[in-house]
Each structure stands twice: as C-alpha cells, then as structure tokens.
Enzyme design. Structure first.
Site, mmCIF file in Angstrom:
data_model
loop_
_atom_site.group_PDB
_atom_site.id
_atom_site.type_symbol
_atom_site.label_atom_id
_atom_site.label_comp_id
_atom_site.label_asym_id
_atom_site.label_seq_id
_atom_site.Cartn_x
_atom_site.Cartn_y
_atom_site.Cartn_z
ATOM 1 N N ARG A 30 11.577 -3.516 -0.752
ATOM 2 C CA ARG A 30 10.527 -4.053 -0.838
ATOM 3 C C ARG A 30 9.803 -4.401 0.489
ATOM 4 N NH1 ARG A 30 7.253 -8.561 -2.213
ATOM 5 N NH2 ARG A 30 5.444 -7.820 -3.609
ATOM 6 N N GLY A 31 8.963 -3.544 0.975
ATOM 7 C CA GLY A 31 8.412 -4.013 2.233
ATOM 8 C C GLY A 31 7.906 -5.406 2.532
ATOM 9 N N PRO A 32 7.050 -6.023 1.581
ATOM 10 C CA PRO A 32 6.689 -7.511 2.314
ATOM 11 C C PRO A 32 7.929 -8.346 2.249
ATOM 12 C CG PRO A 32 5.344 -6.431 0.532
ATOM 13 C CD PRO A 32 6.419 -5.547 0.522
ATOM 14 N N ASP A 33 9.088 -8.177 1.643
ATOM 15 C CA ASP A 33 10.296 -9.097 1.555
ATOM 16 C C ASP A 33 11.066 -9.022 2.896
ATOM 17 O OD1 ASP A 33 9.313 -9.670 -0.779
ATOM 18 O OD2 ASP A 33 10.866 -8.957 -1.998
ATOM 19 N N THR A 34 11.324 -7.698 3.164
ATOM 20 C CA THR A 34 12.450 -7.230 4.411
ATOM 21 C C THR A 34 12.004 -6.404 5.505
ATOM 22 O OG1 THR A 34 13.362 -5.469 3.237
ATOM 23 C CG2 THR A 34 14.054 -7.712 2.393
ATOM 24 N N ARG A 35 10.872 -5.733 5.450
ATOM 25 C CA ARG A 35 10.576 -4.499 6.328
ATOM 26 C C ARG A 35 10.695 -5.089 7.821
ATOM 27 N NH1 ARG A 35 7.925 -0.092 5.778
ATOM 28 N NH2 ARG A 35 6.761 -0.722 3.765
ATOM 29 N N GLY A 63 -1.717 0.800 -6.661
ATOM 30 C CA GLY A 63 -2.486 2.140 -7.587
ATOM 31 C C GLY A 63 -1.884 3.386 -7.189
ATOM 32 N N GLU A 97 13.343 4.374 -7.691
ATOM 33 C CA GLU A 97 13.919 4.619 -6.757
ATOM 34 C C GLU A 97 15.596 4.348 -7.118
ATOM 35 O OE1 GLU A 97 11.224 4.333 -2.644
ATOM 36 O OE2 GLU A 97 13.015 2.904 -3.082
#
Length: 539
Positions: A30-35, A63, A97
């Site tokens: 999840r991008g906002p958490d670990t990117r 969306g 995924e």
C-alpha cells in the site's frame, strides 16, 4: 479509468504500459504506508543484484479499477513479496493482488515471501481488529462472497514463514531479503544436460552425506578418475540443495582457473557469489582468505569447488570450519583424494564419496541417448552397442564421446572399424581428459602406472613390488599415489586392478614411443614380443 502498469525501464516496461519481459519479483504494497521508505529501499536492493522487479510507481487513484496488466505481472513473476502494513487491508487492490498471488501459488507454484512491516501475523490472520475492521467495511461495498476470498488469502499467507520488519533497519532487512531472493533465483545457475542416466542413487547417497538439516559444518569430497562424471554429479546435487542455504556458489574447473595468478580470481568469484558484491577488490591470496573468513562466518553457505587438484587451492578457499556459519557445506570434486587429507582435522565431518562407473544397463541407455537419440538402440544395432559399452568400461565420458561419434552412422562396417580401433587407440577427447592425471605423476610413478596398464592389471601386487623396488621406483609410495588419484585399485587377494580406459591410455603412451620402430619401445605386450626382445639383445 483502468489502472496502467507502471514500472522502471530497467525491468522491461514499455511506454504504453504493456508487459515487455518476465519479472523475477512482484512487490505488493500500500503506497501511502511504505512506498517512500521500506518498499523503495527493498526495490533498489533487488535491482542492485540484477533482479528484475515489478513495482507500481504510480498507485491507484480513488475510483480506479485494477487493470489486467497487474494480474499478468503476477502471473509472469517468479516470486511475489506482499508487504503487510496497517493499511494494507484497507486497499481492495492490495487484497485482489494477494488473492491472485495465492491462487497462482496453488496452480503455478509461484513463491510468496511475505513481509510483516508494522503488523503481526495474527493481525493478518484476522485474529485482531487491525484488518478485520477494514474487511467489514469492504463487505458493505463489495459483497460477502468477494471479501470471503480475500479473507481466505490473508489467513493462508500467514502459514508461510516471512520477515518481521520490527527491530530491523530498512537497509538491513532489504539486504537480507534481496540476498534470499538472489539465492532462490540462482538455482539454475549451472547447466545440466537433459541426457543424464543412472545418477539417482549416487545423488541420493551424497545428499544423505550432506544432511542439510544438521547444524554441523561439513566438507564432502566427490572423488574418482577423470571422465567418471564427478562434475555432472556435483551439479545435480547443487541444483537440488541450493535453496536450503542462505547463499551458495559453484566454482567450475578450479584446476585450470588457478594457474598463474588465477587463484585470486577464484577467490573474487567465490566472495562475489556469496555476498553479492561484484566489485570485490583483493590485493593478495591472504587478503582473500581473511575476507572469506570475515564475511562467511555468520552465513549458512553451500559451496561447490569443482576439479580441485591441490590442497593449496582448498586452503585458499575453505581452510577451516570457523570460516563458515553453522550448517554450511563445502563440496569438492577431485581426482586426487589426498587434497582432502589435511582437512579431516579441520571439519567436524570430512567425508569422501567415490564416484562409480555405470552399470551395463545405464551405460547402454546413455550410449543410446548419444548415438540414437533414444533410450535404447534399434534391434539391428543392439549387439554392436553392447560391444561398445563393454569396451568403455562404464566410463561416462567414453560412452558419450563414442556415442556422439557414431550418431547418424548406419553402416555396420563403420561400427566394426570403430570397435577394432578401440582395441588399439584411445579416442583423443577421452585421452586428453585422462592424461591430466597421468601428467601429475613423477617419473617412477609413471613407470609403475605403465607397467600395470600394459602387463600387471589382475596380477598380485607383491610380485610387482619386488621388481619396482629393484628398479628404484619406490613402489609403496608410488602405489599409494596411484590409489589416491583413482588410477589403480587393489582387489581381492592383493591383486592390482585398472580401468580398461586407463589401460588403453597407458598402452597408447607406450605406443607413441615406438610408433615407427617397435624395437625401440620400452614395453611389448603383443604377439611378436619375444622376437623383438631377442633382436634387441646386445644393443
């Protein structure tokens, strides 16, 4: 709006988002958490090892729907790494995924290596509210049936041993994961022929000797004469066991590679393979030994050293058990059993496996694969094929060489000529391989070898010893060297035994002495010998 695949140019993406190459690793996160912290650190650690990585650099907007490219990328990856953060389950795309990964794991044997970033396995298993609350919300939006598949995937993935990111620096953990992935992807780093025959029993015996579950440190020698298949056997065992170790390396043809200043390059290759640093700089053999000792001592490693012919080579690469972490294994292929003698006191287990000739059934099958591209010869050539393998003495090299030579030759006269020639001459490719052992002998040892090859195979060792002693050939020491180099064996009732191909080698060496004038030869074993000896009286 459908999600486009976004990945770096190094991994084969194209400008229109279509997949251009297979991937080694798919990263799910999840991008906002670990990117911008752990995920990118891991991404670049993988790239540094030459691993092709799929990573979504763009993310999915509100969306947007997950596109088929993502599923294709998972399908075309060898390893998937889901990075479980506290917000992972809030993303329907991450859950989809994961569900697809777990399905591929069942059908395509895809490997999953989970990372528990800031959650516990119990959270992912839905035993706490960390993920459970997010899934409750998804049920309202996506339906119970859809979410049930996600729940099953989350519970199933916790059964796989993963990494705990807590109490570890991002760089340290990323390095550990990248090294583990590199090991798994290097399983097929050695080439193994599709035409293997009669090796299962030998492979199983060596695997049992290695006992990879044991935490002791072992060195295993695969010993035998040239051409008997030591290297092929080692490659099969290496491929079978590589994934059981933190890191591994197969160094080929050390005898040749160590000539001149080459041993330093061998050390560089070994260190590079094990620690993943392609830019290793060594100033001396001692420097290399110290680096191996310092770098390998905390790692469980599997090291195969192929064709070692001198103890000094082994000293430079694996001198002491203290150089290696618990559970490490070093496997050496050699023609000379004595190279391992110095290491019996250094390792908890220093074991020797003697490579064996093929039995008649396996030899016929191997010959057929090379001569006829099938598992058995045509009936018309069965008798001739049996004669050929009898003359090879079950030596795989000779079987392969003669079989390849006869491939496509359908005239019986050619086969008969080949059989007759095998009675007098050794094939050059086989001779070249066997000569390597002969050339390692000193002059008295060579004389003993030639005497056995020409006359004394099958004879009592004691009688020959008296003769060699009178000639000043130091027979006890000479026979011991020949035994260690697998050039001769002592059979029942103290008889000398030599492989047929080695006897042919000895006779071919003597034959070269008198190729133009048999009267000048050092040994005569054919009819007419007494006349030649009589004619040489007084010369």
């Amino acid at each position: 709006m459908k999600r486009k695949m976004s990945s770096s140019p190094e991994i084969g993406s194209t400008s229109d988002g279509t997949l251009g190459a297979l991937f080694d690793v798919f990263l799910s996160f999840r991008g906002p958490d670990t990117r911008t912290n752990f995920t990118y650190t891991l991404y670049y650690a993988l790239l540094d090892k030459g691993i092709r990585v799929f990573i979504d650099k763009k993310g999915i907007g509100v969306g947007e729907e997950i596109g088929p490219e993502i599923f294709h990328a998972i399908d075309d990856s060898k390893i998937c790494i889901p990075i479980f953060s506290k917000g992972y389950a809030s993303s329907r795309w991450c859950l989809r995924e994961l569900e697809h990964m777990m399905q591929c794991r069942k059908t395509n044997e895809l490997e999953i290596l989970p990372v528990f970033y800031d959650v516990e396995p119990s959270d992912v298993k839905l035993e706490t509210r960390v993920y459970r609350d997010a899934l409750t919300q998804h049920k309202k939006e996506c339906g119970v049936e859809t979410v049930q598949g996600w729940e099953d995937a989350l519970k199933e993935v916790t059964k796989i041993k993963g990494w705990d990111a807590k109490n570890k620096g991002y760089g340290e953990l990323a390095h550990l994961i990248a090294r583990k992935v590199s090991v798994k992807l290097k399983v097929s780093s050695v080439y193994i022929s599709d035409e293997l025959v009669g090796m299962d029993e030998s492979v199983n015996e060596i695997v049992d000797m290695l006992n990879v579950e044991s935490k002791d440190i072992r060195i295993i020698g695969i010993w035998g004469m040239g051409g008997i298949g030591k290297t092929t056997l080692a490659k099969v065992v290496y491929s079978k066991l590589s994934t059981n170790f933190e890191s591994h390396s197969f160094i080929s043809d050390i005898r040749e590679a160590s000539k001149g200043f080459g041993l330093l390059n061998v050390q560089r290759q070994l260190i590079s393979n094990i620690i993943g640093d392609v830019g290793v700089e060594l100033s001396s053999i001692d420097h290399g030994m110290n680096m191996i000792k310092d770098q390998f001592c905390r790692m469980k490693v599997l090291i195969f050293l192929d064709d070692v012919d001198h103890a000094s080579q082994l000293m430079a690469l694996a001198a002491k058990k203290e150089w290696f972490g618990m559970g490490s294994r070093i496997v050496v292929t050699t023609r000379n059993k004595s190279v391992l003698c110095k290491f019996q006191s250094q390792f908890e287990h220093c074991l020797i496996y003697e490579a064996k000739e093929l039995n008649n059934l396996a030899a016929l099958r191997l010959f057929s694969k090379h001569a006829f591209r099938s598992d058995s010869p045509p009936n018309a050539f069965l008798s001739l094929s049996t004669e050929v393998i009898t003359k090879t003495g079950g030596l795989p090299l000779a079987i392969e060489v003669i079989g390849s030579f006869l491939c496509g030759k359908t005239k019986e006269v050619v086969w008969q000529d080949t059989l007759e020639k095998m009675d007098h001459l050794l094939h050059e490719d086989v001779k070249e391989k066997l000569m390597l052992s002969y050339e390692k002998l000193d002059h008295p040892q060579k004389q003993i070898f030639l005497d056995i090859a020409c006359f004394l195979s099958g004879k009592n060792k004691s009688y020959a010893t008296y003769m060699w002693d009178d000639c000043g050939f130091f027979p006890e020491e000479g026979i011991d060297v020949l035994l260690l180099m697998s050039l001769v064996k002592i059979g029942e009732e103290n008889t000398l035994w030599m492989h047929d191909q080695l006897k042919d080698l000895g006779k071919s060496i003597v034959h070269q002495e008198y190729y133009k004038d048999p009267r000048k030869g050092s040994r005569v074993w054919e009819l007419g010998g007494p006349d030649i000896v009589q004619n040489r009286k007084g010369i």
